[in-house]
Design a protein around this motif. Structure first.
Motif, short mmCIF file in Angstrom:
data_model
loop_
_atom_site.label_atom_id
_atom_site.label_comp_id
_atom_site.label_asym_id
_atom_site.label_seq_id
_atom_site.Cartn_x
_atom_site.Cartn_y
_atom_site.Cartn_z
N ALA A 114 -19.91 59.19 21.52
CA ALA A 114 -18.96 58.74 20.32
C ALA A 114 -17.79 57.87 21.22
N MET A 115 -17.43 58.55 22.34
CA MET A 115 -16.51 57.67 23.34
C MET A 115 -16.89 56.67 23.90
N ALA A 116 -18.24 56.61 24.38
CA ALA A 116 -19.08 55.36 24.91
C ALA A 116 -19.12 54.20 23.85
N ILE A 117 -19.60 54.88 22.65
CA ILE A 117 -19.64 53.77 21.48
C ILE A 117 -18.49 52.91 21.21
N SER A 175 -15.20 46.40 23.06
CA SER A 175 -15.27 45.44 24.26
C SER A 175 -16.10 44.31 24.16
N ARG A 176 -17.20 44.53 23.70
CA ARG A 176 -18.35 43.78 23.62
C ARG A 176 -18.46 42.93 22.19
N VAL A 177 -18.24 43.53 21.18
CA VAL A 177 -18.37 42.90 19.78
C VAL A 177 -17.47 42.63 19.07
N ALA A 178 -16.15 42.72 19.46
CA ALA A 178 -14.99 42.50 18.48
C ALA A 178 -14.75 41.08 18.58
N THR A 179 -14.89 40.07 19.58
CA THR A 179 -14.73 38.75 19.44
C THR A 179 -15.97 38.17 19.52
N PRO A 180 -16.01 36.84 19.15
CA PRO A 180 -17.15 35.93 19.29
C PRO A 180 -17.35 35.70 20.81
N PRO A 181 -18.74 35.62 21.19
CA PRO A 181 -18.93 35.65 22.58
C PRO A 181 -18.95 34.13 23.10
N ALA A 182 -18.45 33.20 22.15
CA ALA A 182 -18.49 31.67 22.59
C ALA A 182 -17.77 30.98 21.37
N LEU A 226 -24.66 31.65 21.03
CA LEU A 226 -24.51 33.02 20.53
C LEU A 226 -25.47 34.05 21.30
N ILE A 227 -26.61 33.57 21.30
CA ILE A 227 -27.55 34.66 22.04
C ILE A 227 -27.26 34.83 23.44
N SER A 228 -27.05 33.53 24.18
CA SER A 228 -26.81 33.89 25.52
C SER A 228 -25.60 34.58 25.83
N GLY A 229 -24.46 34.40 24.85
CA GLY A 229 -23.11 35.14 25.28
C GLY A 229 -23.53 36.57 25.03
N MET A 230 -24.18 37.03 24.06
CA MET A 230 -24.46 38.42 23.82
C MET A 230 -24.87 38.88 24.70
N LEU A 231 -26.21 38.51 25.25
CA LEU A 231 -26.68 38.85 26.51
C LEU A 231 -25.89 39.14 27.78
N MET A 232 -24.95 38.38 27.98
CA MET A 232 -23.96 38.39 29.04
C MET A 232 -23.01 39.53 28.97
N ARG A 233 -22.46 39.57 27.48
CA ARG A 233 -21.56 40.64 27.02
C ARG A 233 -22.26 42.16 27.20
N VAL A 234 -23.43 42.00 26.76
CA VAL A 234 -24.09 43.32 26.69
C VAL A 234 -24.44 43.60 28.21
N LEU A 273 -22.12 48.18 11.99
CA LEU A 273 -20.85 47.62 12.69
C LEU A 273 -21.28 46.34 13.37
N VAL A 274 -22.41 46.34 14.31
CA VAL A 274 -22.71 45.47 15.17
C VAL A 274 -23.46 44.35 14.44
N MET A 275 -24.19 44.86 13.44
CA MET A 275 -24.83 43.80 12.44
C MET A 275 -23.87 42.94 11.89
N SER A 276 -22.84 43.43 11.20
CA SER A 276 -21.90 42.77 10.32
C SER A 276 -21.14 41.74 11.31
N GLN A 277 -20.67 42.26 12.37
CA GLN A 277 -20.06 41.28 13.41
C GLN A 277 -20.98 39.98 13.80
N VAL A 278 -22.19 40.34 14.00
CA VAL A 278 -23.25 39.32 14.39
C VAL A 278 -23.40 38.59 13.47
N GLU A 279 -23.65 39.03 12.12
CA GLU A 279 -23.72 38.29 11.02
C GLU A 279 -22.89 37.38 10.57
N GLY A 280 -21.60 37.89 10.78
CA GLY A 280 -20.24 37.23 10.63
C GLY A 280 -20.48 35.95 11.44
#
Length: 197
Positions: free
Chosen positions: A59-62, A68-75, A88-96, A122-129
């Motif tokens: 839970a702490m790691a999640i 830190s990684r999906v709270a804001t758009p990667p680009a 979007l895809i490249s930014g997510m790869l770099m973020r992860v 949670l992750v899906m809703s961010q990326v879908e947004g």
């Protein structure tokens, strides 16, 4: 590392320090080496403080990873469609990153189905947004048809992204982001948003 001495901090300040400490511990020790003791020492707090916030180290790691990684758009997405999708895809790869893939693989074996579903949603809703904004802009610019992309198409795009992160990039291979966008995603979007005949 000895960390800073424990002191009274506002909730937001402490939460931020804990998240940074978790990410630093993950980077240095990996998920197998993540402990409440190590995080508490690095964040300058105590284990009981951590236990009140997080029932498990997963839970702490999640919490640290998602915040830190999906709270804001990667680009910045300003069009055209192809460039936004690649960003979007490249930014997510770099973020992860490699740390994120390793963390995900460690966490997934320790959490129950409900937690997997909650984090996935949670992750899906961010990326879908983010994707929804990209597609709306592309539709307004005439790059896509007038019909909104069906929800299952959006989910399929997110699934392709997840596959590239975990099973291509995560397996040490170079993802073909432009090929996926050009050969799969853009044709799929154009076909499913076209006006009915």
């Amino acid at each position: 590392m000895t960390g800073t001495p424990a002191r009274r901090r506002r909730a937001g300040e402490l939460e931020s320090a804990i998240r940074v400490a978790v990410l630093d511990e993950l980077h240095e020790r990996g998920y197998p080496g993540l402990t409440f003791e190590g995080v508490a020492r690095r964040a300058g707090t105590s284990k009981p403080v951590l236990y009140r916030r997080y029932p498990t180290r997963a839970a702490m790691a999640i919490d640290a990873f998602v915040s830190s990684r999906v709270a804001t758009p990667p680009a910045d997405f300003a069009g055209p469609l192809r460039e936004d999708l690649v960003a979007l895809i490249s930014g997510m790869l770099m973020r992860v990153g490699a740390d994120g893939v390793a963390t995900f693989r460690g966490v997934i074996g320790e959490v129950d189905d409900a937690t997997v579903a909650r984090v996935g949603a949670l992750v899906m809703s961010q990326v879908e947004g983010w994707l929804g904004g990209i597609l709306d802009r592309a539709r307004e610019a005439g790059e896509l048809g007038p019909t909104p992309a069906p929800a299952r198409v959006v989910r399929a795009i997110v699934a392709l992204m997840r596959n590239e992160v975990l099973f291509v990039f995560g397996a040490g291979q170079a993802p073909d982001v432009e090929g996926i966008v050009d050969d799969v995603i853009v044709p799929l979007l154009r076909a499913t948003t076209a006006s009915p005949r």
